[in-house]
Design an enzyme around this catalytic site. Structure first.
Site, PDB file in Angstrom:
ATOM      1  N   ARG A 174     -17.613  15.854  21.690  1.00 19.21           N
ATOM      2  CA  ARG A 174     -18.276  15.876  20.391  1.00 19.21           C
ATOM      3  C   ARG A 174     -17.448  16.525  19.284  1.00 19.21           C
ATOM      4  O   ARG A 174     -17.530  16.115  18.125  1.00 19.21           O
ATOM      5  CB  ARG A 174     -19.602  16.630  20.549  1.00 19.21           C
ATOM      6  CG  ARG A 174     -20.494  16.660  19.323  1.00 19.21           C
ATOM      7  CD  ARG A 174     -21.778  17.427  19.615  1.00 19.21           C
ATOM      8  NE  ARG A 174     -22.660  17.514  18.463  1.00 19.21           N
ATOM      9  CZ  ARG A 174     -23.648  16.669  18.198  1.00 19.21           C
ATOM     10  NH1 ARG A 174     -23.873  15.666  19.025  1.00 19.21           N
ATOM     11  NH2 ARG A 174     -24.403  16.814  17.130  1.00 19.21           N
TER      12      ARG A 174
ATOM     13  N   THR B 173       8.019  26.393  44.276  1.00 12.98           N
ATOM     14  CA  THR B 173       6.666  26.730  44.690  1.00 12.98           C
ATOM     15  C   THR B 173       5.685  26.060  43.731  1.00 12.98           C
ATOM     16  O   THR B 173       6.083  25.563  42.668  1.00 12.98           O
ATOM     17  CB  THR B 173       6.459  28.257  44.688  1.00 12.98           C
ATOM     18  OG1 THR B 173       5.163  28.562  45.214  1.00 12.98           O
ATOM     19  CG2 THR B 173       6.571  28.838  43.287  1.00 12.98           C
ATOM     20  N   SER B 174       4.409  26.037  44.098  1.00  8.83           N
ATOM     21  CA  SER B 174       3.408  25.337  43.292  1.00  8.83           C
ATOM     22  C   SER B 174       3.389  25.823  41.853  1.00  8.83           C
ATOM     23  O   SER B 174       3.178  25.047  40.922  1.00  8.83           O
ATOM     24  CB  SER B 174       2.020  25.501  43.911  1.00  8.83           C
ATOM     25  OG  SER B 174       1.985  24.928  45.194  1.00  8.83           O
TER      26      SER B 174
ATOM     27  N   HIS C  80     -23.157  46.288   1.661  1.00  4.57           N
ATOM     28  CA  HIS C  80     -24.382  46.421   2.459  1.00  4.57           C
ATOM     29  C   HIS C  80     -25.357  45.277   2.153  1.00  4.57           C
ATOM     30  O   HIS C  80     -26.553  45.400   2.417  1.00  4.57           O
ATOM     31  CB  HIS C  80     -25.077  47.766   2.213  1.00  4.57           C
ATOM     32  CG  HIS C  80     -24.156  48.935   2.229  1.00  4.57           C
ATOM     33  ND1 HIS C  80     -23.842  49.613   3.389  1.00  4.57           N
ATOM     34  CD2 HIS C  80     -23.463  49.538   1.230  1.00  4.57           C
ATOM     35  CE1 HIS C  80     -22.989  50.597   3.103  1.00  4.57           C
ATOM     36  NE2 HIS C  80     -22.744  50.564   1.807  1.00  4.57           N
TER      37      HIS C  80
ATOM     38  N   SER D 255     -33.181  18.533   6.889  1.00  9.87           N
ATOM     39  CA  SER D 255     -34.217  18.895   7.858  1.00  9.87           C
ATOM     40  C   SER D 255     -35.079  17.674   8.120  1.00  9.87           C
ATOM     41  O   SER D 255     -35.372  16.902   7.206  1.00  9.87           O
ATOM     42  CB  SER D 255     -35.087  20.039   7.317  1.00  9.87           C
ATOM     43  OG  SER D 255     -36.248  20.220   8.099  1.00  9.87           O
TER      44      SER D 255
END
Length: 425
Positions: free
Chosen positions: A20, A111-112, A159, A289
């Site tokens: 999405r 190695t892996s 604030h 909405s």
């Protein structure tokens, strides 16, 4: 028709990040196709370097590997993994099946984690290379916005209470400054990525030392040659079986910090949308909405905040993983890293794509801003009154007097000229 539960069908879970939100380019980087193509490229680079340094590898074997880098039989690989219970060896066999002459030298001495970790580092580097220009583009768009509104006064908030005046452009510069720090940090971590390189099962390079009959110089040359082929300037000098998982902490930390910046920016936009001073783009056919058509919900900013929280939370994964890597390594890192590294970059990609869209269409309502300034202007004048009183010999500590006597006098005035006239009297 896909059966119920088949990956990719409507009856099976699919990550919303891939299905999405995130870009096709970022999704491809974390795809199986890119991962296993890179494994094969790493096996080719290893064989080429080993041949150059004298191991009995023929040009015909090298050419056979080159011709089959993208010829991946995913069904065979899945069947081999089910049989062997080992993903790397499953793909060694699958690659060897279409490269019968080279089958015996594929993964020689490795190695892996030679393919696993080095591929992860290549992907991380390339993923940063996708994010960096997107972040720079967002900064550029916001810089244009800030320049255009540099002299548009607006009420500042501390604030989330009315404070003193600032400008719309200056407030935007607060956002830009944080994003510039993120740009710097992302580039730093990207540029500091080191290749795991050609190391052995516990990082000692013992297998390669045996292949080159104790020639330390050739082993070091092999490490350097493959590192350069992969486009890295340097490799780790010391590793266990894996590169240190503290690298993943660094990577996800800077992405999480970017998430925090975007969350703050988009929260500001959401609050300003509530105040009707600014809003994100709202398209002509967009529905705010389903029940309240008058609403203009800041859904893009909300998406950024939602995904940024996920991005910030992901930092706990590499922190926990790095802390429990016993000795040279344990495999409990693998499943966790498959999820958190990919999700972090897909999430960062999504929020930058969305933030670019927001930054290119921000709408400002100057009349609403002006009305709010006029409502609060009389109270903002109190700071100038204090400074004038101090200059005239009074005390700075008169805030009780201002609260009790001056503020009620100023409250009725709704425009700047009336307030100035009253102060002059």
């Amino acid at each position: 028709m896909a059966a119920a539960g088949d990956p990719g069908s409507a009856e099976s879970y699919r990550s919303p990040l891939a299905a999405r939100y995130a870009s096709r380019e970022m999704c491809f980087l974390f795809s199986d196709r890119y991962k296993f193509q890179t494994w094969r490229q790493l096996w080719l680079w290893l064989a080429e370097a080993e041949q150059t340094l004298g191991l009995p590898i023929t040009d015909e074997q090298i050419q056979e590997m080159k011709s089959n880098l993208n010829n991946i039989d995913f069904q065979m690989a899945a069947e081999e993994e089910k049989r062997l219970r080992h993903d790397v060896m499953a793909h060694v066999h699958t690659f060897g099946h279409c490269c019968p002459k080279a089958a015996g030298i594929i993964h020689l001495g490795a190695t892996s984690c030679y393919v696993g970790d080095n591929t992860d580092l290549i992907i991380l580097r390339n993923a940063f290379d996708l994010l960096l220009p997107k972040l720079a583009r967002v900064i550029s768009r916001l810089a244009d916005f800030a320049k255009d509104r540099a002299d548009l006064p607006t009420l500042g908030f501390t604030h989330f209470q009315p404070a003193q005046l600032t400008t719309v452009g200056k407030r935007c510069c607060l956002w830009i400054q944080d994003l510039c720090m993120d740009l710097q940090n992302l580039k730093r971590v990207r540029d500091e990525l080191r290749f795991r390189g050609v190391k052995g099962t516990t990082g000692t390079q013992a297998s390669f030392l045996q292949l080159f009959e104790g020639d330390h110089q050739k082993v070091e040359q092999l490490d350097k040659m493959v590192t350069e082929k992969a486009g890295f300037k340097r490799a780790f000098i010391i590793t266990g079986q894996t590169y240190t998982r503290k690298v993943d902490i660094e990577v996800l930390s800077v992405l999480a910090s970017l998430g925090a910046s975007v969350h703050k920016i988009c929260t500001d936009i959401r609050l300003l949308a509530n105040l009707k001073e600014m809003e994100e783009p709202f398209e002509k056919q967009q529905i705010g909405s389903s029940a309240m058509p008058y609403k203009r919900n800041p859904m893009r900013s909300e998406r950024c905040c939602s995904l940024a929280r996920h991005l910030m939370a992901l930092t706990m994964d590499p922190l926990q993983t790095a802390s429990v890597q016993w000795f040279e390594r344990t495999l409990d890192d693998s499943a966790n890293r498959r999820i958190c590294l990919a999700e972090a970059f897909l999430t960062a990609d999504t929020i930058l794509n969305t933030l670019q869209n927001i930054s290119e269409g921000l709408v400002v309502y100057p009349k609403v801003i002006e009305r709010r300034i006029r409502q609060e202007l009389p109270f903002m004048a109190t700071e100038n009154i204090i400074m004038a009183m101090v200059k005239a010999g009074g005390s700075r500590q008169v805030h009780r007097f201002l609260e009790e006597e001056v503020r009620p006098l100023l409250k009725p005035y709704g425009n700047e000229m009336a307030v100035k006239a009253e102060l002059c009297l």
